[in-house]
Scaffold this motif. Structure first.
Motif, PDB file in Angstrom:
ATOM      1  N   LYS A  20     -25.406  32.511 -13.526  1.00  0.00           N
ATOM      2  CA  LYS A  20     -26.534  32.415 -12.586  1.00  0.00           C
ATOM      3  C   LYS A  20     -27.775  33.079 -13.176  1.00  0.00           C
ATOM      4  CE  LYS A  20     -23.432  32.861  -8.669  1.00  0.00           C
ATOM      5  NZ  LYS A  20     -22.360  33.484  -9.460  1.00  0.00           N
TER       6      LYS A  20
ATOM      7  N   VAL B  82     -30.516  35.246 -12.792  1.00  0.00           N
ATOM      8  CA  VAL B  82     -30.840  36.283 -11.796  1.00  0.00           C
ATOM      9  C   VAL B  82     -32.341  36.508 -11.682  1.00  0.00           C
ATOM     10  CG1 VAL B  82     -28.627  37.411 -12.211  1.00  0.00           C
ATOM     11  CG2 VAL B  82     -30.666  38.315 -13.316  1.00  0.00           C
TER      12      VAL B  82
ATOM     13  N   ASP C 117     -34.451  34.084 -11.426  1.00  0.00           N
ATOM     14  CA  ASP C 117     -34.983  33.026 -10.576  1.00  0.00           C
ATOM     15  C   ASP C 117     -35.317  33.641  -9.206  1.00  0.00           C
ATOM     16  OD1 ASP C 117     -35.233  30.938  -8.736  1.00  0.00           O
ATOM     17  OD2 ASP C 117     -33.742  29.691  -9.754  1.00  0.00           O
TER      18      ASP C 117
ATOM     19  N   THR D 266     -32.850  33.576  -6.309  1.00  0.00           N
ATOM     20  CA  THR D 266     -31.547  34.245  -6.357  1.00  0.00           C
ATOM     21  C   THR D 266     -31.359  35.186  -5.163  1.00  0.00           C
ATOM     22  OG1 THR D 266     -31.399  34.126  -8.743  1.00  0.00           O
ATOM     23  CG2 THR D 266     -30.149  35.880  -7.721  1.00  0.00           C
TER      24      THR D 266
ATOM     25  N   LEU E   7     -26.014  38.899  -5.668  1.00  0.00           N
ATOM     26  CA  LEU E   7     -26.022  39.381  -7.053  1.00  0.00           C
ATOM     27  C   LEU E   7     -25.466  40.800  -7.127  1.00  0.00           C
ATOM     28  CD1 LEU E   7     -26.903  39.258 -10.053  1.00  0.00           C
ATOM     29  CD2 LEU E   7     -29.132  40.145  -9.306  1.00  0.00           C
TER      30      LEU E   7
END
Ligand code: ADP
Ligand code: MG
Length: 240
Positions: free
Chosen positions: A63, A65, A67, A70, A75
């Motif tokens: 993923k 992170v 972005d 997110t 997370l």
């Protein structure tokens, strides 16, 4: 499991991370060391987005992170973080410190969360302290609770930022032992630490940071016996 690509970070006009590239595979243990102010904390804090970055990309378990879309709670459930100063909630018991996030974020049933918390406390040798408050514990005990709290979210990665540097010398060993056990259990770990015995024993490789750059990356036996970079040689001489 963790990939940093050309990561830059500025605090105003201070260039704190200057093009960091790093890959950590599942189950690897990476020790990060380097002089004070070189950017180690900033680097590790970007991985669970306690710090944003100015440029580049960070991926954790597939993923992105960095972005903006997110989900930071999701997370941080996957990426546990252990601070130098423990950061336990002072008004909550040990048990409640550990069950808070599983109940609130993971919507875990209270009884199940408590059962799991007791198992984790047992693993760090503190089951008998479940009803104590943080102020009633030694620094080493508080840090072991903080590790149990991180593990309660069943993270895929654990990050440690100088977890033993606020501890009295006689308490360092008990925290390192918990970290060693965790490493041997297969956890993917990134640890900022100057505990070179720990690095030698459990690190897959050591990363040396200077002025916001990774200037050396090597297996511990190579790094300690034959550091390449002048700044790393100087750093190791000061530790001895
Ligand atoms: P280390 O953990 O290696 O000692 P840090 O990542 O804490 O280094 O800090 C790197 C540099 O960034 C230092 O010069 C520090 O003063 C600066 N710095 C850290 N956090 C901030 C912040 N929130 N605002 C401004 N400067 C910061
Ligand atoms: Mg630091």
């Amino acid at each position: 499991m963790i990939r940093l690509t050309n990561v830059h970070k500025w605090f105003k006009d201070l260039h704190v991370l200057n093009g960091v590239n790093l890959n950590v595979h599942q189950g690897e243990v990476v020790v990060v060391c380097g002089p004070s102010g070189s950017g180690k904390s900033t680097l590790i804090r970007t991985i669970n987005q306690l710090e944003t970055i100015s440029e580049g990309e960070i991926w954790v378990d597939g993923k992105n992170v960095t972005d903006p879309k997110t989900d930071l709670n999701a997370l941080r459930a996957e990426v546990g973080f252990v601070f130098q100063h423990f950061n336990l909630y002072p008004h909550l018991s040990v048990l409640d410190n550990i069950t808070l996030s599983p109940i609130r974020v993971k919507k875990m049933d209270k009884a199940a969360a408590e059962q799991r918390a007791v198992e984790l406390l047992d693993r760090v040798g503190l089951a008998h302290k479940k009803d104590a408050f943080p102020a009633q514990l030694s620094g080493g005990q508080q840090q072991r609770v903080a590790i149990a709290r991180g593990l309660a979210m069943q993270p895929k990665v654990m990050l440690f930022d100088e977890p033993t540097s606020a501890l009295d010398p006689e308490m360092i060993g008990e925290v390192l032992q918990v970290m060693r056990d965790l490493a041997k259990s297969g956890m993917t770990m990134m640890c900022v630490t100057h505990e070179m015995g720990f690095a030698r024993e459990v690190a897959d490789y050591v990363v040396f940071v200077d002025h916001g750059q990774i200037v050396e990356q090597a297996k511990p036996e190579e790094f300690f016996s034959n550091p390449q970079h002048e700044r790393a040689k100087q750093f190791l001489r000061q530790l001895r």
